[in-house]
Design a protein around this motif. Structure first.
Motif, mmCIF file in Angstrom:
data_model
loop_
_atom_site.group_PDB
_atom_site.id
_atom_site.type_symbol
_atom_site.label_atom_id
_atom_site.label_comp_id
_atom_site.label_asym_id
_atom_site.label_seq_id
_atom_site.Cartn_x
_atom_site.Cartn_y
_atom_site.Cartn_z
ATOM 1 N N THR A 308 45.442 -11.763 -35.600
ATOM 2 C CA THR A 308 43.854 -12.417 -36.147
ATOM 3 C C THR A 308 44.331 -13.317 -37.189
ATOM 4 O OG1 THR A 308 42.527 -10.927 -35.160
ATOM 5 C CG2 THR A 308 41.696 -12.299 -36.887
ATOM 6 N N ALA A 309 45.088 -12.812 -38.002
ATOM 7 C CA ALA A 309 45.501 -13.649 -39.434
ATOM 8 C C ALA A 309 46.154 -14.704 -38.884
ATOM 9 C CB ALA A 309 46.345 -12.684 -40.311
ATOM 10 N N GLY A 310 45.635 -15.646 -39.671
ATOM 11 C CA GLY A 310 46.121 -17.217 -39.529
ATOM 12 C C GLY A 310 45.303 -17.951 -38.697
ATOM 13 N N GLU A 311 44.316 -17.319 -37.844
ATOM 14 C CA GLU A 311 43.712 -17.993 -36.794
ATOM 15 C C GLU A 311 42.346 -18.682 -37.340
ATOM 16 O OE1 GLU A 311 42.724 -15.492 -33.472
ATOM 17 O OE2 GLU A 311 44.665 -15.398 -32.695
ATOM 18 N N PRO A 312 41.768 -19.654 -36.927
ATOM 19 C CA PRO A 312 40.203 -20.060 -37.327
ATOM 20 C C PRO A 312 39.412 -18.774 -37.221
ATOM 21 C CG PRO A 312 41.370 -21.701 -35.841
ATOM 22 C CD PRO A 312 42.228 -20.452 -35.840
ATOM 23 N N VAL A 313 38.298 -18.875 -37.949
ATOM 24 C CA VAL A 313 37.381 -17.823 -38.124
ATOM 25 C C VAL A 313 36.611 -17.853 -36.476
ATOM 26 C CG1 VAL A 313 35.573 -19.271 -38.839
ATOM 27 C CG2 VAL A 313 35.493 -16.571 -39.177
ATOM 28 N N GLU A 314 36.604 -19.086 -36.063
ATOM 29 C CA GLU A 314 36.004 -19.211 -34.691
ATOM 30 C C GLU A 314 36.705 -18.241 -33.691
ATOM 31 O OE1 GLU A 314 36.954 -21.693 -36.451
ATOM 32 O OE2 GLU A 314 35.036 -22.946 -36.996
ATOM 33 N N ALA A 315 38.077 -18.257 -33.762
ATOM 34 C CA ALA A 315 39.061 -17.620 -32.823
ATOM 35 C C ALA A 315 38.855 -16.164 -32.953
ATOM 36 C CB ALA A 315 40.489 -18.301 -32.538
ATOM 37 N N ALA A 316 38.865 -15.891 -34.158
ATOM 38 C CA ALA A 316 38.979 -14.305 -34.678
ATOM 39 C C ALA A 316 37.471 -13.673 -34.399
ATOM 40 C CB ALA A 316 39.484 -14.233 -36.066
ATOM 41 N N HIS A 321 31.051 -16.018 -35.901
ATOM 42 C CA HIS A 321 31.632 -16.728 -36.747
ATOM 43 C C HIS A 321 30.625 -17.579 -37.405
ATOM 44 C CE1 HIS A 321 31.373 -20.488 -34.611
ATOM 45 N NE2 HIS A 321 31.579 -19.881 -33.316
ATOM 46 N N ARG A 322 29.581 -18.011 -36.927
ATOM 47 C CA ARG A 322 28.455 -18.829 -37.326
ATOM 48 C C ARG A 322 27.957 -17.902 -38.589
ATOM 49 N NH1 ARG A 322 27.315 -23.427 -34.715
ATOM 50 N NH2 ARG A 322 27.734 -23.493 -32.413
ATOM 51 N N ARG A 329 29.825 -19.518 -47.192
ATOM 52 C CA ARG A 329 29.534 -20.653 -47.859
ATOM 53 C C ARG A 329 28.427 -20.310 -48.620
ATOM 54 N NH1 ARG A 329 32.680 -24.309 -45.688
ATOM 55 N NH2 ARG A 329 33.168 -24.234 -43.452
ATOM 56 N N ARG A 330 27.480 -19.451 -48.506
ATOM 57 C CA ARG A 330 26.420 -19.291 -49.371
ATOM 58 C C ARG A 330 26.937 -18.531 -50.772
ATOM 59 N NH1 ARG A 330 21.854 -20.385 -51.884
ATOM 60 N NH2 ARG A 330 20.389 -18.677 -52.463
ATOM 61 N N ARG A 339 24.936 -10.129 -48.564
ATOM 62 C CA ARG A 339 24.858 -9.047 -47.427
ATOM 63 C C ARG A 339 23.917 -9.150 -46.522
ATOM 64 N NH1 ARG A 339 25.862 -4.420 -50.936
ATOM 65 N NH2 ARG A 339 26.319 -4.807 -53.228
ATOM 66 N N ALA A 340 24.372 -8.235 -45.276
ATOM 67 C CA ALA A 340 23.320 -8.448 -43.968
ATOM 68 C C ALA A 340 23.454 -6.928 -43.367
ATOM 69 C CB ALA A 340 24.053 -9.305 -43.230
ATOM 70 N N ALA A 341 22.414 -6.431 -43.213
ATOM 71 C CA ALA A 341 22.392 -5.194 -42.418
ATOM 72 C C ALA A 341 23.291 -5.198 -41.298
ATOM 73 C CB ALA A 341 20.883 -5.015 -42.050
ATOM 74 N N ARG A 342 23.088 -6.213 -40.287
ATOM 75 C CA ARG A 342 23.971 -6.196 -39.220
ATOM 76 C C ARG A 342 24.199 -7.702 -38.682
ATOM 77 N NH1 ARG A 342 22.308 -3.706 -33.845
ATOM 78 N NH2 ARG A 342 23.645 -5.409 -33.101
ATOM 79 N N LEU A 343 25.408 -7.834 -37.849
ATOM 80 C CA LEU A 343 25.540 -9.015 -37.275
ATOM 81 C C LEU A 343 26.233 -8.828 -35.959
ATOM 82 C CD1 LEU A 343 27.484 -11.206 -40.089
ATOM 83 C CD2 LEU A 343 25.306 -11.170 -39.432
#
Length: 754
Positions: A308-316, A321-322, A329-330, A339-343
């Motif tokens: 996964t290291a080196g890949e775009p966040v969309e691929a990982a 990723h959104r 960014r925030r 923080r988020a309880a879950r994604l």
């Protein structure tokens, strides 16, 4: 390095050097030599890892690259590094050979000694004493390139503290030799000293100097200035050896200073965690996010994606990723962990395992760290539930055993004896008032089916027949995608004063926020009026016409330190000035107002610009917060149309004459507020009828991806294309077509001789 090189006995009483290969018995002295060499290399690798902050594997690669560049074996270089750390000849080295081998060994020893120093200042002294003194040099300056384009003094040797204080900063509008070295990436040789009008550290203008760019991982890390006591002819040997000697200074500056460089210590820290963690890197040009490092727990949580290291966040993180990108960014924007309880926020049917208790921590301008869990942490979930309520009783249900645990306050809310069996949330429906069944069912659906936290207010019927309005806040406990339990709080909100207190608190908070917003808006408007002064009438400027514009930074309520002034003075002269106080916000703006008003008062003394700038420097040193600032102060005399000015590290003025634009270079003296007692030199320029002179701040020309020289060239081209328009139309056109893209304040002043 073997002891036999100097005839010393080995550990077994015989020579420690390896016999010829044809006579070397297996497991004998040759094998011991191999072990000794490997041990020596391992020790040197450990020294480099500790001093440069590299992982062991990278330190070993670094050692081999240094040995290859020096033309020697890794074990020879390892001996030099160990000897440098020990401070004495702890390991023997081979006797000197031919001259070129001696020079290579000297270079190797000096660079090895510098590599082992624990600060830039110590490294500079070691480099000067061991490598530059033999070449006749007497002083070494090392500046680090900051993200703002300034050069910050990081280390020096052979220089007094007073002189070092005067050259602590070099602004983006640096002397031409410095700009040429940074933009061209090649040394600038000054065997006969500096050109007229250019100022660089040294004993005299005619003293020889070498300006050498320092690079790290393909990027500019800073600048080295080597100074000789007098004019010196640089032969080919010196021109070849000096960049190799100073190359190690680039690595010294680059260690820990490059915001885009990996952070080995951070990677090692993440690898020590038992919970998943990864680092994200943001490309400064495109803003694209890539996964930089993944610890073992994260690799397992991401279906064993070890690459996964080196890949775009969309691929990982294809499904998440959104959400992760938005949190990162925030975090960068507000400089506060997110923080988020879950994604994802809700449990999709047949979806993959969610990320639980997600935290995104900004780690510099270009890097963020993402932490999460694969199973719900009871304490974290409970804190989230508590955050929804105040004044509560706790519960926790185990769905596997169909049991529940209550606190003492929970029994009181339900009106039950403390020895009674707690009622799990999923079995609470018989105690809920019939009119509130729908709200309770919705809450259970959120927790059990959608696997997300929820709250609801229902009426609970107590054993004594009474009813209580109770707020229920619940959080699911997950192990992967499996729901294992529920935790949360009950809050008795029957008493009306609870709602009244909450309503009053909310009203007071909204009132305070609105009052602060109104006050902030008024303050910003006043500051902007102070930044943009009233232009004097054309009749009071003795033949000049003038126009000026100010464009604030893009962010809402963001004000900065840009200022300008056009002021007629007694006797007929006209003051024209522009400046930029470092930073943004209220502090920078108030500092700007103080400096502009101070210069207005000082100008009425009748003194020349150099003296005015010196006084303004002393004023800056007494402004609260002790800011630094660039400034250009000019006085125009209409009697002979001569403009006289002084420059404190500001961008050069632009002269537009007969349709051709050129920059008017001037001495770049020290920034305002950088040193006490600084002196400022003056330049003069005779203007002709129809000439237009432009003064401006760096927001007009600075770009994130280009050097300052390209921005200045674009400004000249733009000024020429505007043609013979009025000064008002000219400044409007410059702002419209400005090439700067750094979201910085921008000021432009134009004066034209009638």
């Amino acid at each position: 390095m073997s002891a036999a090189a100097h005839g010393a006995p080995g550990p077994d009483g015989g020579p420690d050097g390896p016999p010829p290969p044809s006579r070397q018995p297996a497991g004998g002295a040759g094998a011991r030599d191999d072990v000794a060499r490997r041990h020596l290399t391992d020790v040197a690798t450990g020294v480099l890892a500790a001093r440069l902050g590299l992982p062991p594997a990278e330190a070993a690669e670094h050692l081999h690259r240094l040995a290859e560049a020096a033309g020697c074996a890794p074990a020879e270089l390892a001996a030099d590094i160990v000897n440098s750390v020990a401070g004495y000849l702890a390991v023997s080295t081979p006797p000197d050979g031919p001259a070129h081998r001696q020079e290579a060994r000297t270079l190797r020893r000096v660079t090895a000694a510098v590599e082992t120093e624990d600060s830039v200042a110590r490294g500079a002294r070691t480099l000067l004493e061991g490598g530059l003194h033999p070449l006749g040099a007497e002083a070494l300056w090392l500046w680090r390139l900051t993200s703002a384009g300034c050069l910050e003094l990081a280390g020096h040797a052979g220089v007094c503290a007073l002189e070092a204080g005067q050259w602590r900063w070099i602004p983006p509008a640096a002397p031409p030799s410095v700009r040429a070295a940074l933009s061209g990436g090649e040394p600038v040789w000054l065997p006969a000293g500096t050109a007229d009008g250019e100022s660089l550290p040294g004993p005299s203008p005619r003293a020889a100097r070498a300006v050498i760019p320092l690079r790290m991982r393909g990027r500019n890390a800073g600048l080295a200035l080597v100074v000789w006591p007098r004019a010196t002819e640089f032969d080919e040997r010196l021109r070849a050896e000096l960049p190799r000697l100073t190359e190690v200074a680039g690595r010294l500056l680059g260690a820990g200073s490059d915001p885009a460089a990996p952070v080995p210590a951070l990677d090692d820290l993440l690898d020590c965690l038992v919970h998943p963690a990864l680092t994200l890197h943001r490309d400064g040009a495109t803003g694209a996010l890539t996964v930089e490092h993944v610890n073992r727990a994260a690799a397992e949580a991401l279906d064993g994606a070890h690459r996964t290291a080196g890949e775009p966040v969309e691929a990982a993180l294809p499904l998440l990723h959104r959400d992760v990108t938005a949190m990162a960014r925030r975090a960068w924007h507000v400089a506060v962990p997110q923080r988020a309880a879950r994604l994802p926020a809700e449990h999709p049917p047949g979806g993959s395992d969610p990320m639980l208790d997600v935290r995104v921590l900004p780690a510099g301008a270009e890097r963020a760290v993402v932490f999460w869990h694969t199973a719900s942490d009871t304490r974290t979930a409970l804190r989230r539930a508590v955050g929804r309520l105040q004044g509560m009783a706790l519960f926790q249900d185990d769905l596997g055993s169909a049991t529940s645990a209550w606190t003492e306050e929970t029994y009181a809310i339900f009106g039950m004896a403390k020895d009674a069996a707690p009622v799990p949330l999923v079995e609470l429906n018989p105690l809920v008032h019939p009119d509130d069944t729908d709200a309770f069912t919705e809450l259970l659906g959120d927790v059990l089916d959608r696997r997300k936290g929820a709250s609801a207010v229902v009426r609970l019927i107590r054993p004594d027949g009474g009813a209580r309005h109770v707020r229920i806040a619940a959080e699911p406990l997950l192990s992967g995608a499996r729901l294992t339990g529920i935790t949360g709080v009950y809050q008795d909100v029957s008493a009306e004063y609870h709602a009244e207190v909450a309503l009053n608190a909310t009203f007071d908070q909204l009132t305070a926020v609105r009052a602060q917003a109104v006050l902030r808006h008024r303050l910003v408007l006043r500051l902007q009026r102070a930044i943009v002064p009233q232009m004097p009438s054309a009749g009071s400027l003795h033949g000049l016409t003038a126009a000026a514009r100010y464009r604030p930074a893009a962010a809402e309520y963001r004000v900065g330190g840009d200022w300008f002034d056009v002021l007629p003075l007694p006797g007929g002269r006209v003051l024209v000035a522009v400046g930029d106080v470092a930073g943004h916000g209220i502090d920078a703006a108030t500092g700007m107002v103080a400096l502009r008003n101070a210069l207005r008062g000082l100008a009425f003394t009748g003194h020349d610009p150099g003296r005015l700038m010196g006084w303004l420097n002393e004023v800056t040193l007494h402004v609260p917060g002790k800011p630094t600032a660039t400034a250009l102060c000019a006085l125009y005399d209409p009697a002979d149309r001569v403009l006289r000015w002084a420059n404190a590290g500001h961008l050069p003025p632009l002269l537009l004459r007969d349709g051709h634009a050129r920059l008017v270079e001037a001495p770049y003296d020290v920034l305002l507020g950088a040193a006490r007692g600084a002196a400022y030199r003056e330049r003069t320029l005779r203007l002709s009828r129809g000439d237009t002179l432009l003064l401006y701040t760096d927001g007009l020309v600075e770009r994130r991806d280009d050097g300052l020289d390209k921005g200045l060239e674009a400004l000249c081209r733009t000024a020429e294309t505007l043609g013979a328009t009025s000064v008002d139309a000219q400044v409007e056109g410059l702002l419209t077509r400005a090439t700067g893209d750094t979201d910085d304040d921008t000021s432009v002043v134009a004066i034209r001789v009638g």
